[in-house]
Scaffold this motif. Structure first.
Motif, PDB file in Angstrom:
ATOM      1  N   CYS A 243     -19.025   7.940 -19.423  1.00  0.00           N
ATOM      2  CA  CYS A 243     -19.198   8.863 -18.309  1.00  0.00           C
ATOM      3  C   CYS A 243     -17.805   9.326 -17.874  1.00  0.00           C
ATOM      4  N   THR A 244     -17.703   9.991 -16.754  1.00  0.00           N
ATOM      5  CA  THR A 244     -16.430  10.585 -16.368  1.00  0.00           C
ATOM      6  C   THR A 244     -15.396   9.529 -15.998  1.00  0.00           C
ATOM      7  N   GLY A 245     -15.755   8.608 -15.107  1.00  0.00           N
ATOM      8  CA  GLY A 245     -14.798   7.621 -14.634  1.00  0.00           C
ATOM      9  C   GLY A 245     -14.936   6.241 -15.231  1.00  0.00           C
ATOM     10  N   GLY A 246     -16.048   5.983 -15.931  1.00  0.00           N
ATOM     11  CA  GLY A 246     -16.242   4.686 -16.556  1.00  0.00           C
ATOM     12  C   GLY A 246     -16.580   3.560 -15.603  1.00  0.00           C
ATOM     13  N   ARG A 247     -17.056   3.880 -14.393  1.00  0.00           N
ATOM     14  CA  ARG A 247     -17.339   2.841 -13.402  1.00  0.00           C
ATOM     15  C   ARG A 247     -18.798   2.797 -12.962  1.00  0.00           C
ATOM     16  N   HIS A 248     -19.517   3.916 -13.036  1.00  0.00           N
ATOM     17  CA  HIS A 248     -20.852   3.969 -12.457  1.00  0.00           C
ATOM     18  C   HIS A 248     -21.943   4.126 -13.525  1.00  0.00           C
ATOM     19  N   ARG A 249     -22.135   5.366 -13.995  1.00  0.00           N
ATOM     20  CA  ARG A 249     -23.272   5.636 -14.890  1.00  0.00           C
ATOM     21  C   ARG A 249     -23.174   4.863 -16.207  1.00  0.00           C
ATOM     22  N   SER A 250     -22.013   4.915 -16.856  1.00  0.00           N
ATOM     23  CA  SER A 250     -21.880   4.227 -18.144  1.00  0.00           C
ATOM     24  C   SER A 250     -22.041   2.725 -17.991  1.00  0.00           C
ATOM     25  N   VAL A 251     -21.535   2.166 -16.896  1.00  0.00           N
ATOM     26  CA  VAL A 251     -21.643   0.728 -16.653  1.00  0.00           C
ATOM     27  C   VAL A 251     -23.098   0.345 -16.432  1.00  0.00           C
ATOM     28  N   ALA A 252     -23.800   1.124 -15.613  1.00  0.00           N
ATOM     29  CA  ALA A 252     -25.204   0.817 -15.320  1.00  0.00           C
ATOM     30  C   ALA A 252     -26.049   0.859 -16.594  1.00  0.00           C
ATOM     31  N   VAL A 253     -25.847   1.891 -17.432  1.00  0.00           N
ATOM     32  CA  VAL A 253     -26.639   2.014 -18.661  1.00  0.00           C
ATOM     33  C   VAL A 253     -26.270   0.901 -19.642  1.00  0.00           C
ATOM     34  N   ALA A 254     -24.969   0.566 -19.733  1.00  0.00           N
ATOM     35  CA  ALA A 254     -24.547  -0.516 -20.632  1.00  0.00           C
ATOM     36  C   ALA A 254     -25.165  -1.846 -20.214  1.00  0.00           C
ATOM     37  N   GLU A 255     -25.189  -2.109 -18.915  1.00  0.00           N
ATOM     38  CA  GLU A 255     -25.799  -3.349 -18.427  1.00  0.00           C
ATOM     39  C   GLU A 255     -27.283  -3.401 -18.794  1.00  0.00           C
ATOM     40  N   ARG A 256     -27.964  -2.289 -18.593  1.00  0.00           N
ATOM     41  CA  ARG A 256     -29.388  -2.246 -18.928  1.00  0.00           C
ATOM     42  C   ARG A 256     -29.607  -2.439 -20.431  1.00  0.00           C
ATOM     43  N   MET A 257     -28.720  -1.839 -21.232  1.00  0.00           N
ATOM     44  CA  MET A 257     -28.869  -1.980 -22.670  1.00  0.00           C
ATOM     45  C   MET A 257     -28.629  -3.426 -23.099  1.00  0.00           C
ATOM     46  N   GLY A 258     -27.648  -4.089 -22.482  1.00  0.00           N
ATOM     47  CA  GLY A 258     -27.415  -5.491 -22.795  1.00  0.00           C
ATOM     48  C   GLY A 258     -28.634  -6.342 -22.505  1.00  0.00           C
ATOM     49  N   ALA A 259     -29.255  -6.107 -21.359  1.00  0.00           N
ATOM     50  CA  ALA A 259     -30.461  -6.859 -20.992  1.00  0.00           C
ATOM     51  C   ALA A 259     -31.610  -6.542 -21.946  1.00  0.00           C
ATOM     52  N   HIS A 260     -31.731  -5.272 -22.325  1.00  0.00           N
ATOM     53  CA  HIS A 260     -32.809  -4.880 -23.240  1.00  0.00           C
ATOM     54  C   HIS A 260     -32.649  -5.561 -24.594  1.00  0.00           C
ATOM     55  N   LEU A 261     -31.434  -5.559 -25.128  1.00  0.00           N
ATOM     56  CA  LEU A 261     -31.221  -6.152 -26.446  1.00  0.00           C
ATOM     57  C   LEU A 261     -31.388  -7.665 -26.414  1.00  0.00           C
ATOM     58  N   HIS A 262     -30.926  -8.302 -25.335  1.00  0.00           N
ATOM     59  CA  HIS A 262     -31.147  -9.747 -25.196  1.00  0.00           C
ATOM     60  C   HIS A 262     -32.643 -10.053 -25.206  1.00  0.00           C
ATOM     61  N   ALA A 263     -33.422  -9.226 -24.498  1.00  0.00           N
ATOM     62  CA  ALA A 263     -34.865  -9.449 -24.447  1.00  0.00           C
ATOM     63  C   ALA A 263     -35.513  -9.267 -25.821  1.00  0.00           C
ATOM     64  N   GLN A 264     -34.876  -8.437 -26.673  1.00  0.00           N
ATOM     65  CA  GLN A 264     -35.386  -8.222 -28.022  1.00  0.00           C
ATOM     66  C   GLN A 264     -34.915  -9.294 -29.000  1.00  0.00           C
ATOM     67  N   GLY A 265     -34.066 -10.228 -28.517  1.00  0.00           N
ATOM     68  CA  GLY A 265     -33.610 -11.314 -29.363  1.00  0.00           C
ATOM     69  C   GLY A 265     -32.275 -11.071 -30.053  1.00  0.00           C
ATOM     70  N   TRP A 266     -31.579  -9.973 -29.720  1.00  0.00           N
ATOM     71  CA  TRP A 266     -30.283  -9.694 -30.323  1.00  0.00           C
ATOM     72  C   TRP A 266     -29.168 -10.420 -29.583  1.00  0.00           C
ATOM     73  N   ARG A 267     -28.106 -10.779 -30.318  1.00  0.00           N
ATOM     74  CA  ARG A 267     -26.893 -11.275 -29.682  1.00  0.00           C
ATOM     75  C   ARG A 267     -26.071 -10.064 -29.269  1.00  0.00           C
ATOM     76  N   ALA A 268     -25.846  -9.895 -28.000  1.00  0.00           N
ATOM     77  CA  ALA A 268     -25.145  -8.711 -27.506  1.00  0.00           C
ATOM     78  C   ALA A 268     -24.079  -9.111 -26.503  1.00  0.00           C
ATOM     79  N   THR A 269     -22.918  -8.487 -26.613  1.00  0.00           N
ATOM     80  CA  THR A 269     -21.855  -8.660 -25.633  1.00  0.00           C
ATOM     81  C   THR A 269     -21.634  -7.328 -24.931  1.00  0.00           C
ATOM     82  N   VAL A 270     -21.317  -7.379 -23.649  1.00  0.00           N
ATOM     83  CA  VAL A 270     -21.122  -6.172 -22.851  1.00  0.00           C
ATOM     84  C   VAL A 270     -19.690  -6.148 -22.332  1.00  0.00           C
ATOM     85  N   VAL A 271     -18.975  -5.065 -22.613  1.00  0.00           N
ATOM     86  CA  VAL A 271     -17.589  -4.908 -22.165  1.00  0.00           C
ATOM     87  C   VAL A 271     -17.487  -3.610 -21.376  1.00  0.00           C
TER      88      VAL A 271
END
Length: 302
Positions: A243-271
């Motif tokens: 996203c533009t500043g890297g603090r709001h939208r991209s962070v929120a979507v990345a967090e959601r994606m990390g949770a989604h992949l964990h729920a699917q059984g994938w090993r995922a790291t979020v940075v």
């Protein structure tokens, strides 16, 4: 495992972590003996560190050595290339008061530039490229343990990165999603000082009228792609959200994606690459600047 990359990017830390995981670690041997050193790989995994410290180092010759290893039917070879931003490398050398091995009497910046050029052939053929700029040594070690621990051999680790487009694309990214089309919490006074890790920002982003369709199509795409990457033998996949500043939208979507992949059984790291950057203050609030080393101390990794 062949581990290489820029001095100060974490090669020694990676080799130590691999050694603790059961690899026989050998740091910076002469290129002419690398083939012989892999003889024991049939009984125990081998991690060989290659870098530009040797006076006669030749990046093209090093790449040819790796290519020869890849042609051997008895070996499964992974070339791991570590990088970091110039300002991060400069700060790490300043903090440790070390001299750069390629500029012992000169400027660290000159040594960094020379080393990037020398290692370019290896970087171009790497299987895994990892930018360690936002990672502490402990976080880097955790990523290595997650990806190469004995319980996880043969599986794929998914790295998720949020970033700011103003600071450029993550060089290690395999897939990039631009989420700047979502409405921006930066323009809401109460949300501006927060980040995408805060529930209020996450709820605001998710309430965008177009978020639901975007999310369902994106997760449907990734749910179909990830098993195919595993089938093709990929060991590490990096998905980046910008996203533009890297603090709001991209962070929120990345967090959601990390949770989604964990729920699917994938090993995922979020940075979160830019989450440490100072946010613009809410109206009437005093502005606070981050500490000089905030990028190294508060980057969020799971």
């Amino acid at each position: 495992m062949v581990v290489t990359g820029l001095s100060g990017a974490g090669k020694s830390s990676v080799l130590r972590a691999l050694e603790d995981l059961g690899f026989e670690a050998i740091d910076n041997p002469p290129l002419r003996v690398v083939g012989e050193l892999t003889a024991g790989a049939a009984t125990a995994p081998v991690a060989i560190g290659i870098d530009a410290r040797r006076p006669d180092f030749d990046g093209m010759a090093a790449e040819r050595v790796v290519a020869e290893l890849r042609q051997r039917p008895d070996l499964e070879v992974t070339l791991f290339y570590l990088i970091a931003e110039d300002d991060v490398l400069l700060r790490r050398y300043t903090e440790t008061r070390r001299r750069h091995p390629l500029a012992p009497q000169g400027r660290v910046s000159d040594g960094i530039a020379l080393e990037r050029a020398l290692l370019e052939p290896l970087g171009a053929s790497a299987d895994i490229v990892l930018d360690t700029s936002p990672l502490t040594p402990a976080e880097l070690r955790a990523m290595i343990e997650a990806q190469f621990g004995s319980d996880n051999q043969g599986a794929m680790t998914v790295g998720i990165v949020s970033f700011s487009y103003t600071r450029g694309l993550p060089r290690e990214a395999d897939l990039v999603f631009d989420v700047r089309f979502l409405r921006n919490p930066h323009y809401v006074d109460t949300l501006r000082p927060l980040t995408g890790q805060d529930a209020a920002v996450d709820a605001y982003v998710a309430a965008d009228p177009d978020f639901g369709a975007f999310w369902s199509r994106m997760t449907g795409l990734l749910d179909a792609l990830l098993p195919r990457y595993v089938r093709e033998g990929k060991k590490y996949l990096t998905i980046a959200f910008g996203c533009t500043g890297g603090r709001h939208r991209s962070v929120a979507v990345a967090e959601r994606m990390g949770a989604h992949l964990h729920a699917q059984g994938w090993r995922a790291t979020v940075v979160h690459r830019e989450i440490w950057k100072a946010a613009a203050p809410a109206v009437g609030a005093p502005r606070q600047e981050p500490p000089p080393d905030a990028a190294a101390t508060t980057a969020q990794v799971r």
